[in-house]
Write a protein that holds these residues in place. Structure first.
Motif, PDB file in Angstrom:
ATOM      1  N   LEU A  81     -53.121  12.872 -31.171  1.00  0.00           N
ATOM      2  CA  LEU A  81     -54.146  12.830 -30.141  1.00  0.00           C
ATOM      3  C   LEU A  81     -55.444  13.451 -30.654  1.00  0.00           C
ATOM      4  N   PRO A  82     -56.565  13.218 -29.956  1.00  0.00           N
ATOM      5  CA  PRO A  82     -57.823  13.850 -30.368  1.00  0.00           C
ATOM      6  C   PRO A  82     -57.698  15.370 -30.433  1.00  0.00           C
ATOM      7  N   SER A  83     -58.614  15.974 -31.182  1.00  0.00           N
ATOM      8  CA  SER A  83     -58.672  17.436 -31.353  1.00  0.00           C
ATOM      9  C   SER A  83     -57.436  17.980 -32.066  1.00  0.00           C
ATOM     10  N   ASP A  84     -56.838  17.142 -32.935  1.00  0.00           N
ATOM     11  CA  ASP A  84     -55.696  17.555 -33.752  1.00  0.00           C
ATOM     12  C   ASP A  84     -54.477  17.951 -32.932  1.00  0.00           C
ATOM     13  N   ARG A  85     -54.364  17.415 -31.721  1.00  0.00           N
ATOM     14  CA  ARG A  85     -53.183  17.670 -30.906  1.00  0.00           C
ATOM     15  C   ARG A  85     -52.101  16.638 -31.228  1.00  0.00           C
ATOM     16  N   PHE A  86     -50.856  17.041 -31.029  1.00  0.00           N
ATOM     17  CA  PHE A  86     -49.754  16.108 -31.246  1.00  0.00           C
ATOM     18  C   PHE A  86     -48.667  16.322 -30.203  1.00  0.00           C
ATOM     19  N   GLU A  87     -47.890  15.257 -29.989  1.00  0.00           N
ATOM     20  CA  GLU A  87     -46.687  15.321 -29.161  1.00  0.00           C
ATOM     21  C   GLU A  87     -45.558  14.672 -29.940  1.00  0.00           C
ATOM     22  N   LEU A  88     -44.414  15.325 -29.983  1.00  0.00           N
ATOM     23  CA  LEU A  88     -43.265  14.815 -30.727  1.00  0.00           C
ATOM     24  C   LEU A  88     -42.026  14.865 -29.855  1.00  0.00           C
ATOM     25  N   GLU A  89     -41.308  13.738 -29.815  1.00  0.00           N
ATOM     26  CA  GLU A  89     -40.016  13.695 -29.127  1.00  0.00           C
ATOM     27  C   GLU A  89     -38.943  13.306 -30.130  1.00  0.00           C
ATOM     28  N   VAL A  90     -37.915  14.109 -30.218  1.00  0.00           N
ATOM     29  CA  VAL A  90     -36.799  13.864 -31.134  1.00  0.00           C
ATOM     30  C   VAL A  90     -35.511  13.760 -30.326  1.00  0.00           C
ATOM     31  N   VAL A  91     -34.760  12.695 -30.552  1.00  0.00           N
ATOM     32  CA  VAL A  91     -33.448  12.547 -29.924  1.00  0.00           C
ATOM     33  C   VAL A  91     -32.391  12.655 -31.017  1.00  0.00           C
ATOM     34  N   ASN A  92     -31.563  13.678 -30.905  1.00  0.00           N
ATOM     35  CA  ASN A  92     -30.471  13.884 -31.860  1.00  0.00           C
ATOM     36  C   ASN A  92     -29.215  13.170 -31.364  1.00  0.00           C
ATOM     37  N   SER A  93     -28.448  12.644 -32.297  1.00  0.00           N
ATOM     38  CA  SER A  93     -27.218  11.952 -31.924  1.00  0.00           C
ATOM     39  C   SER A  93     -26.063  12.417 -32.800  1.00  0.00           C
ATOM     40  N   ALA A  94     -24.841  12.133 -32.331  1.00  0.00           N
ATOM     41  CA  ALA A  94     -23.648  12.537 -33.058  1.00  0.00           C
ATOM     42  C   ALA A  94     -23.211  11.507 -34.080  1.00  0.00           C
ATOM     43  N   ASP A  95     -23.838  10.329 -34.060  1.00  0.00           N
ATOM     44  CA  ASP A  95     -23.395   9.240 -34.932  1.00  0.00           C
ATOM     45  C   ASP A  95     -24.584   8.594 -35.632  1.00  0.00           C
ATOM     46  N   PRO A  96     -24.363   7.872 -36.731  1.00  0.00           N
ATOM     47  CA  PRO A  96     -25.456   7.286 -37.508  1.00  0.00           C
ATOM     48  C   PRO A  96     -26.249   6.213 -36.765  1.00  0.00           C
ATOM     49  N   TYR A  97     -25.674   5.637 -35.701  1.00  0.00           N
ATOM     50  CA  TYR A  97     -26.329   4.524 -35.011  1.00  0.00           C
ATOM     51  C   TYR A  97     -27.037   4.937 -33.726  1.00  0.00           C
ATOM     52  N   GLY A  98     -27.013   6.202 -33.400  1.00  0.00           N
ATOM     53  CA  GLY A  98     -27.689   6.691 -32.209  1.00  0.00           C
ATOM     54  C   GLY A  98     -27.014   6.309 -30.916  1.00  0.00           C
ATOM     55  N   ALA A  99     -25.723   5.948 -30.978  1.00  0.00           N
ATOM     56  CA  ALA A  99     -25.007   5.511 -29.784  1.00  0.00           C
ATOM     57  C   ALA A  99     -24.538   6.675 -28.916  1.00  0.00           C
ATOM     58  N   VAL A 100     -24.454   7.875 -29.519  1.00  0.00           N
ATOM     59  CA  VAL A 100     -23.979   9.054 -28.781  1.00  0.00           C
ATOM     60  C   VAL A 100     -25.058  10.140 -28.842  1.00  0.00           C
ATOM     61  N   PRO A 101     -26.091  10.043 -28.000  1.00  0.00           N
ATOM     62  CA  PRO A 101     -27.165  11.055 -28.031  1.00  0.00           C
ATOM     63  C   PRO A 101     -26.669  12.408 -27.561  1.00  0.00           C
ATOM     64  N   LEU A 102     -27.136  13.442 -28.228  1.00  0.00           N
ATOM     65  CA  LEU A 102     -26.724  14.808 -27.902  1.00  0.00           C
ATOM     66  C   LEU A 102     -27.810  15.595 -27.176  1.00  0.00           C
ATOM     67  N   ALA A 103     -29.050  15.445 -27.624  1.00  0.00           N
ATOM     68  CA  ALA A 103     -30.134  16.254 -27.057  1.00  0.00           C
ATOM     69  C   ALA A 103     -31.479  15.577 -27.292  1.00  0.00           C
ATOM     70  N   ARG A 104     -32.388  15.855 -26.373  1.00  0.00           N
ATOM     71  CA  ARG A 104     -33.780  15.416 -26.538  1.00  0.00           C
ATOM     72  C   ARG A 104     -34.645  16.661 -26.671  1.00  0.00           C
ATOM     73  N   ILE A 105     -35.496  16.673 -27.683  1.00  0.00           N
ATOM     74  CA  ILE A 105     -36.381  17.807 -27.942  1.00  0.00           C
ATOM     75  C   ILE A 105     -37.826  17.322 -27.866  1.00  0.00           C
ATOM     76  N   LYS A 106     -38.647  17.995 -27.080  1.00  0.00           N
ATOM     77  CA  LYS A 106     -40.064  17.648 -26.969  1.00  0.00           C
ATOM     78  C   LYS A 106     -40.913  18.828 -27.413  1.00  0.00           C
ATOM     79  N   ILE A 107     -41.843  18.533 -28.302  1.00  0.00           N
ATOM     80  CA  ILE A 107     -42.723  19.566 -28.852  1.00  0.00           C
ATOM     81  C   ILE A 107     -44.169  19.108 -28.701  1.00  0.00           C
ATOM     82  N   GLY A 108     -45.045  20.020 -28.331  1.00  0.00           N
ATOM     83  CA  GLY A 108     -46.469  19.723 -28.249  1.00  0.00           C
ATOM     84  C   GLY A 108     -47.283  20.843 -28.857  1.00  0.00           C
TER      85      GLY A 108
END
Length: 224
Positions: A81-108
């Motif tokens: 975003l402008p002014s060097d701001r960022f937003e990041l969302e990461v979804v961790n999963s238990a398997d290589p295909y992302g079929a079993v999500p474990l947690a969502r992490i949001k960072i700003g």
């Protein structure tokens, strides 16, 4: 022949001295303006939304019983975003295909541009500082139960799909301490419509110090 060699030797020495002087002169020339222009162009080019091509894998710091590193599966959604701001969302999963999500992490927070990185022309050393938001949402009962055991102090009971802010708080699973902003010493490299960050250290170390800043490129993000 010997006279010719002797006659040319002073010339060779003179040429070497001139070359060394020229190299030193070029290396000491200020390049800040060119760097600033490049960084400005990079910032303009990466504005907007980016996402993982597919689920990705990292070496985590956790180890299996045999001493090998446990894999860490995730998908990323990133906004610059402008002014060097960022937003990041990461979804961790238990398997290589992302079929079993474990947690969502949001960072700003903000990105601090620290100058060129040697991995590729145009690559930049960038520090990501989560100085605005940091949020965790369990997406599986098992993960919520785990957080209730290791991160209960100062938090409500953890529940699936119920986000909680960990910003500015102690959060043992991520090594966060109260009053300290999470920060990573990373890199950014833009090539066309591919946005690269740094590859995780192969021994699972995070990017928590300048010495641990990544030296190679991660799987790229694509424009969303």
């Amino acid at each position: 022949m010997r006279k010719s060699i002797k006659a040319s030797l002073p010339l060779l020495l003179a040429m070497t001295a001139i070359g060394e002087t020229a190299a030193q002169s070029q290396s000491t020339q200020p390049k800040a303006s060119a760097l600033e222009t490049d960084v400005t162009k990079i910032k303009q080019a990466i504005l907007g939304s980016w996402e993982s091509i597919a689920p990705e894998v990292r070496p985590s710091a956790a180890k299996n019983a045999d001493g090998s590193l446990k894999p860490f599966y995730l998908k990323r959604a990133f906004k610059y975003l402008p002014s060097d701001r960022f937003e990041l969302e990461v979804v961790n999963s238990a398997d290589p295909y992302g079929a079993v999500p474990l947690a969502r992490i949001k960072i700003g927070g903000h990105m601090l541009w620290q100058g060129p990185h040697p991995i590729a022309p145009g690559a930049q050393r960038v520090d990501f500082v989560a100085d605005e938001t940091y949020e965790v949402t369990p997406l599986a009962v098992g993960f919520a139960d785990l957080l209730d055991k290791v991160a209960s102090a100062g938090y409500a009971p953890w529940a699936v799909n119920a986000p909680q802010s960990i910003f500015g708080k102690t959060f043992v699973p991520f090594g966060l301490k109260e009053g300290a902003n999470f920060m990573e010493y990373d890199l950014v490299y833009l090539r066309g419509d591919l946005l690269f960050w740094g590859a995780r250290n192969i021994d699972g170390r995070g990017f928590d110090t300048e010495q641990n800043r990544p030296t190679n490129l991660q799987i790229p993000l694509i424009r969303k």
